[in-house]
Design a protein around this motif. Structure first.
Motif, mmCIF file in Angstrom:
data_model
loop_
_atom_site.group_PDB
_atom_site.id
_atom_site.type_symbol
_atom_site.label_atom_id
_atom_site.label_comp_id
_atom_site.label_asym_id
_atom_site.label_seq_id
_atom_site.Cartn_x
_atom_site.Cartn_y
_atom_site.Cartn_z
ATOM 1 N N SER B 53 0.842 -1.198 0.000
ATOM 2 C CA SER B 53 0.000 0.000 0.000
ATOM 3 C C SER B 53 0.876 1.246 0.000
ATOM 4 C CB SER B 53 -0.914 0.019 1.219
ATOM 5 O OG SER B 53 -0.215 0.533 2.338
ATOM 6 N N GLU B 54 0.318 2.340 -0.493
ATOM 7 C CA GLU B 54 1.102 3.569 -0.627
ATOM 8 C C GLU B 54 1.631 4.042 0.728
ATOM 9 O OE1 GLU B 54 2.210 4.571 -3.252
ATOM 10 O OE2 GLU B 54 2.754 6.665 -3.039
ATOM 11 N N LYS B 55 0.812 3.921 1.754
ATOM 12 C CA LYS B 55 1.240 4.380 3.072
ATOM 13 C C LYS B 55 2.413 3.531 3.590
ATOM 14 C CE LYS B 55 -0.630 5.502 7.611
ATOM 15 N NZ LYS B 55 -0.012 4.464 8.440
ATOM 16 N N ASP B 56 2.289 2.224 3.449
ATOM 17 C CA ASP B 56 3.384 1.349 3.873
ATOM 18 C C ASP B 56 4.645 1.656 3.073
ATOM 19 O OD1 ASP B 56 1.722 0.172 5.632
ATOM 20 O OD2 ASP B 56 1.334 -1.623 4.438
ATOM 21 N N PHE B 57 4.453 1.873 1.783
ATOM 22 C CA PHE B 57 5.613 2.097 0.919
ATOM 23 C C PHE B 57 6.343 3.369 1.321
ATOM 24 C CE2 PHE B 57 7.611 3.391 -3.141
ATOM 25 C CZ PHE B 57 8.440 2.302 -3.276
ATOM 26 N N LEU B 58 5.590 4.426 1.634
ATOM 27 C CA LEU B 58 6.226 5.696 1.987
ATOM 28 C C LEU B 58 6.874 5.646 3.359
ATOM 29 C CD1 LEU B 58 3.844 8.408 0.528
ATOM 30 C CD2 LEU B 58 5.819 7.294 -0.476
ATOM 31 N N GLY B 59 6.551 4.637 4.153
ATOM 32 C CA GLY B 59 7.244 4.462 5.418
ATOM 33 C C GLY B 59 8.463 3.569 5.288
ATOM 34 N N ALA B 60 8.534 2.825 4.181
ATOM 35 C CA ALA B 60 9.597 1.832 4.045
ATOM 36 C C ALA B 60 10.651 2.226 3.022
ATOM 37 C CB ALA B 60 8.990 0.485 3.652
ATOM 38 N N CYS B 61 10.257 2.969 2.000
ATOM 39 C CA CYS B 61 11.198 3.322 0.921
ATOM 40 C C CYS B 61 12.097 4.455 1.380
ATOM 41 C CB CYS B 61 10.421 3.745 -0.328
ATOM 42 S SG CYS B 61 11.472 4.446 -1.619
ATOM 43 N N ILE B 62 13.432 4.245 1.315
ATOM 44 C CA ILE B 62 14.344 5.302 1.739
ATOM 45 C C ILE B 62 14.906 6.067 0.540
ATOM 46 C CG2 ILE B 62 14.920 4.238 3.950
ATOM 47 C CD1 ILE B 62 17.537 3.282 2.720
ATOM 48 N N ARG B 63 14.280 5.919 -0.602
ATOM 49 C CA ARG B 63 14.568 6.766 -1.774
ATOM 50 C C ARG B 63 16.010 6.637 -2.264
ATOM 51 N NH1 ARG B 63 9.981 7.673 1.531
ATOM 52 N NH2 ARG B 63 9.032 9.667 1.088
ATOM 53 N N CYS B 64 16.561 5.428 -2.237
ATOM 54 C CA CYS B 64 17.962 5.260 -2.624
ATOM 55 C C CYS B 64 18.106 5.063 -4.119
ATOM 56 C CB CYS B 64 18.578 4.083 -1.873
ATOM 57 S SG CYS B 64 17.915 2.482 -2.362
ATOM 58 N N GLY B 65 17.065 4.566 -4.782
ATOM 59 C CA GLY B 65 17.149 4.406 -6.230
ATOM 60 C C GLY B 65 17.853 3.140 -6.698
ATOM 61 N N LEU B 66 18.113 2.202 -5.795
ATOM 62 C CA LEU B 66 18.767 0.954 -6.213
ATOM 63 C C LEU B 66 17.888 0.147 -7.166
ATOM 64 C CD1 LEU B 66 21.533 -0.572 -5.132
ATOM 65 C CD2 LEU B 66 20.986 1.663 -4.273
ATOM 66 N N CYS B 67 16.580 0.197 -6.957
ATOM 67 C CA CYS B 67 15.657 -0.498 -7.862
ATOM 68 C C CYS B 67 15.747 0.092 -9.260
ATOM 69 C CB CYS B 67 14.223 -0.426 -7.325
ATOM 70 S SG CYS B 67 13.633 1.244 -6.981
ATOM 71 N N VAL B 68 15.876 1.417 -9.309
ATOM 72 C CA VAL B 68 16.002 2.103 -10.602
ATOM 73 C C VAL B 68 17.251 1.598 -11.329
ATOM 74 C CG1 VAL B 68 16.331 4.345 -11.705
ATOM 75 C CG2 VAL B 68 14.859 4.148 -9.699
ATOM 76 N N ARG B 69 18.338 1.479 -10.570
ATOM 77 C CA ARG B 69 19.607 1.082 -11.172
ATOM 78 C C ARG B 69 19.588 -0.367 -11.659
ATOM 79 N NH1 ARG B 69 20.607 5.712 -12.353
ATOM 80 N NH2 ARG B 69 21.769 7.096 -10.982
ATOM 81 N N ASP B 70 18.921 -1.223 -10.911
ATOM 82 C CA ASP B 70 18.992 -2.649 -11.241
ATOM 83 C C ASP B 70 17.855 -3.113 -12.142
ATOM 84 O OD1 ASP B 70 21.259 -2.673 -9.800
ATOM 85 O OD2 ASP B 70 20.668 -4.205 -8.353
ATOM 86 N N CYS B 71 17.033 -2.210 -12.606
ATOM 87 C CA CYS B 71 15.924 -2.570 -13.499
ATOM 88 C C CYS B 71 16.480 -2.783 -14.904
ATOM 89 C CB CYS B 71 14.893 -1.444 -13.503
ATOM 90 S SG CYS B 71 13.630 -1.616 -14.783
ATOM 91 N N PRO B 72 16.425 -4.027 -15.440
ATOM 92 C CA PRO B 72 17.041 -4.279 -16.746
ATOM 93 C C PRO B 72 16.501 -3.398 -17.878
ATOM 94 C CG PRO B 72 16.622 -6.330 -15.621
ATOM 95 C CD PRO B 72 15.956 -5.262 -14.811
ATOM 96 N N PRO B 73 15.186 -3.225 -18.013
ATOM 97 C CA PRO B 73 14.746 -2.350 -19.106
ATOM 98 C C PRO B 73 14.788 -0.866 -18.749
ATOM 99 C CG PRO B 73 12.846 -3.358 -18.086
ATOM 100 C CD PRO B 73 14.045 -3.902 -17.367
ATOM 101 N N GLN B 74 15.243 -0.526 -17.547
ATOM 102 C CA GLN B 74 15.403 0.881 -17.150
ATOM 103 C C GLN B 74 14.118 1.685 -17.294
ATOM 104 O OE1 GLN B 74 18.626 2.740 -16.129
ATOM 105 N NE2 GLN B 74 18.535 0.669 -15.308
ATOM 106 N N ILE B 75 13.037 1.146 -16.744
ATOM 107 C CA ILE B 75 11.771 1.863 -16.864
ATOM 108 C C ILE B 75 11.463 2.700 -15.637
ATOM 109 C CG2 ILE B 75 10.689 0.221 -18.438
ATOM 110 C CD1 ILE B 75 9.215 -0.519 -15.501
ATOM 111 N N LEU B 76 12.185 2.474 -14.537
ATOM 112 C CA LEU B 76 11.842 3.170 -13.289
ATOM 113 C C LEU B 76 12.499 4.546 -13.223
ATOM 114 C CD1 LEU B 76 12.207 0.213 -10.770
ATOM 115 C CD2 LEU B 76 10.080 1.270 -11.532
ATOM 116 N N SER B 77 11.801 5.472 -12.593
ATOM 117 C CA SER B 77 12.356 6.798 -12.319
ATOM 118 C C SER B 77 12.110 7.119 -10.856
ATOM 119 C CB SER B 77 11.665 7.878 -13.147
ATOM 120 O OG SER B 77 11.598 7.518 -14.491
#
Lengths: 297, 295
Positions: B53-77
């Protein structure tokens, strides 16, 4: 107060390198860290991934910002292993070298606020708003409280520190305006307004380094000629006074205040080499025989 | 004198504290209101797999961007402050770059906090969003064509999107193959939205709270409850009664209404009882409209 610009005497006495050594090393540290992070997105050289909130170096070394992770914990989320390892390493490092080493040697906002301070001096801007330096701890408390109350990491929505650092590698968007705001705040509104008064990140790191061994010490305070240059360049001038001038009152020469950023600028600008990096231990007040204190009290 | 000074300094201390508390309180108010806004994810922004859920996510995501970096098709921003998405958090826009549904889910593996849930190991179980066929007026399949593109590109084909035939009333003689999305299989990857050939997609992926209805907690589906309990939970079901013309009964084998010649009150044979072969019009003595199953 000397009419000369701070550091002129030191420049004359010690030469450029002697009067700028720690400043140069600090800039080198700040820029190297930025370069390491930029090497990936700019040149495809992925040494470090992420940003100051969390980074992963060479796919082996995790580093986590303890402040953002604490907010996440307070928001009710338990992190995975890598975030915990990373936070352990970072806490141990800053507990040893001084928490606010982060502010002066790592944080990219320091480049912005130092530039504002430099320009403020050149333009001769004086005065401005007065807010207590304790405000940052109130804001720190607020951000932690709001993490609990809302269940989200509230401060990260507006944090200029992570906005700038993340923006440089992931796209800055309108965050440059926030950074410009910090610059203008420091330039026109408050001397050392952001880093010295408001920033809760720095406040948090000062707590991490509360008992750090690495300290600047006014070991040669007997030689102080009251030129005032150290007070002018110090981003946290309150930390200097007692260790420098308190010898007669039984205060040791080590700057023990956790607000000292260990930037080393006072070491640079002192023509008498009063300051030096040292440890917090052996902070004795034994006067050197035959050398009278220069403070006339 | 000393007492007066003490009072003054105490008073000053209280004033200073009050001033600071008010200032910080105002900041807190602003931040709080901003947080409320940040909790609403705009329709086009889809979170990476495992985000919760959005609320859980905003409490857990520390905005590091590692998911963005490791996404093979590079779709995340990572969102920037002027966007309506919480600053620094990862998202993708299905129309321009949908999730590639990598089997090893590298974005989740990269996440240091578990804001992207590490327990999610099967990408087809992810629920990033939900596809909705938002415009039946422009969907080519609804116009009677066999576009079928959304159905074909769907990585959970025939489960997340099914083509369900229905009569094409415009032509009167063709079939419309309606793409129907099933939320129990749709991962919200967005491939359908990206592939939709229209200028503006007729099928779109939305964050689940925007796309999905929800029954009230007190709602119970009678047939589900009956199945679970093995019997009806309300009063025993009343056997259906036919209100038929006197002296007639309904024959399920295909003959329809027939004269009731059997024992009075005999139960009607079950529908699958062996049927007497019925020739249309064979039941004599009845009006034609009531014969057989010609009704």
């Amino acid at each position: 107060m000397s009419t000369l610009r701070a550091g002129k005497e030191a420049l004359a006495a010690k030469g450029w390198w002697g009067a700028h050594k720690w400043l140069a090393l600090r800039r080198l540290s700040q820029i190297s860290i930025l370069a390491l992070f930029l090497a990936g997105p700019w040149f495809g050289l992925w040494i470090v991934k992420g940003n100051l909130n969390y980074s992963y170096t060479l796919d082996i070394l995790p580093l986590t910002d303890p402040y953002v992770l604490l907010q996440s914990l307070l928001a009710g989320h338990a992190p995975e292993r890598n975030a915990l390892i990373g936070v352990g390493i970072v806490l141990a490092f800053y507990a040893l070298v001084g928490g606010r080493i982060f502010c002066s040697w790592v944080c990219p906002v320091n480049l912005v606020t130092d530039a504002a301070d430099w320009l403020r001096e050149r333009l001769g801007i004086k005065g401005g708003a007065h807010i207590s330096r304790g405000a940052r701890f109130w804001i720190l408390g607020l951000t932690l409280l709001m993490a609990v109350a809302t269940g989200t990491i509230v401060w990260e929505l507006v944090n200029p520190v992570s906005m700038l650092h993340r923006g440089l590698f992931f796209g800055i968007g309108a965050a440059w305006m926030v950074v410009l705001g910090v610059f203008l705040l420091d330039l026109f509104v408050m001397n050392r307004g952001w880093c010295g008064h408001l920033c809760p990140v720095g406040a948090f790191y000062s707590l991490v380094g509360r008992f750090s061994p690495l300290r600047v010490s006014a070991t040669g305070r007997a030689a102080c000629n009251d030129c005032n240059d150290c007070f002018v360049v110090c981003p946290e001038p309150l930390v200097i006074k007692a260790p420098l001038k308190g010898g007669d009152r039984g205060i040791g020469p080590v700057i023990l205040s956790p607000q000292c950023t260990n930037c080393g600028r006072c070491i640079d600008v002192c023509s008498k080499d009063v300051f030096a990096f040292g440890t917090r231990f052996g902070n004795s007040v034994v006067p050197v025989a035959g050398v009278p204190h220069t403070t006339p009290k | 004198m000393a007492a007066e000074q003490k009072t003054t300094s105490r008073r000053q201390f209280i004033f200073d504290t009050a001033r600071m508390a008010c200032g910080v309180g105002m900041l807190g108010l602003g931040l709080g209101l901003y947080t409320r806004q940040a909790l609403a994810l705009p329709p086009a922004a889809i979170r990476p797999p495992g985000a919760g859920s959005e609320k859980d996510f905003l409490g857990a995501c520390i905005r590091c961007g590692l998911c963005v970096r490791d996404c093979p098709p590079q779709i995340l921003s990572l969102a920037t402050p002027e966007q309506a998405i919480a600053t620094g958090t990862p998202y993708f826009v299905a129309r321009s770059g949908p999730c590639a549904m990598c089997e090893d889910i590298p974005c989740i593996k990269a996440c240091p906090t578990g804001a992207l849930d590490h327990k999610l190991t099967d990408i087809t179980k992810s629920r990033m969003g939900l596809a909705v066929l938002v415009d039946k007026e422009t969907c080519l399949n609804f116009l009677g064509l066999r576009c079928d593109i959304c159905y074909r590109v769907c990585p959970v084909i025939d489960k997340a999107i099914k083509l369900e035939p229905r009569h094409n009333e415009r032509t009167g003689s063709h079939t419309i193959f309606e793409p129907v999305v099933y939320s129990n299989a749709c991962t919200g990857c967005g491939m359908c939205e990206q592939a939709c050939p229209l200028k503006t997609a007729a099928i779109k992926v939305y964050p689940i709270p925007l796309a999905k209805g929800e029954l009230g907690e007190h709602y119970r589906l009678g047939w589900e409850e009956k199945r679970k309990a093995g019997r009806s939970l309300v009063t025993p079901e009343i056997e259906h009664q036919y209100n038929l013309p006197e002296g007639l009964k309904y024959e399920f084998g295909g003959r329809g209404l027939v004269p009731d010649t059997g024992a009075a009150g005999a139960a009607a044979p079950p529908p699958n009882a062996p049927a007497t072969p019925a020739a249309p019009g064979a039941a004599s003595g009845l009006p034609k409209a009531l014969q057989g199953n010609q009704l």
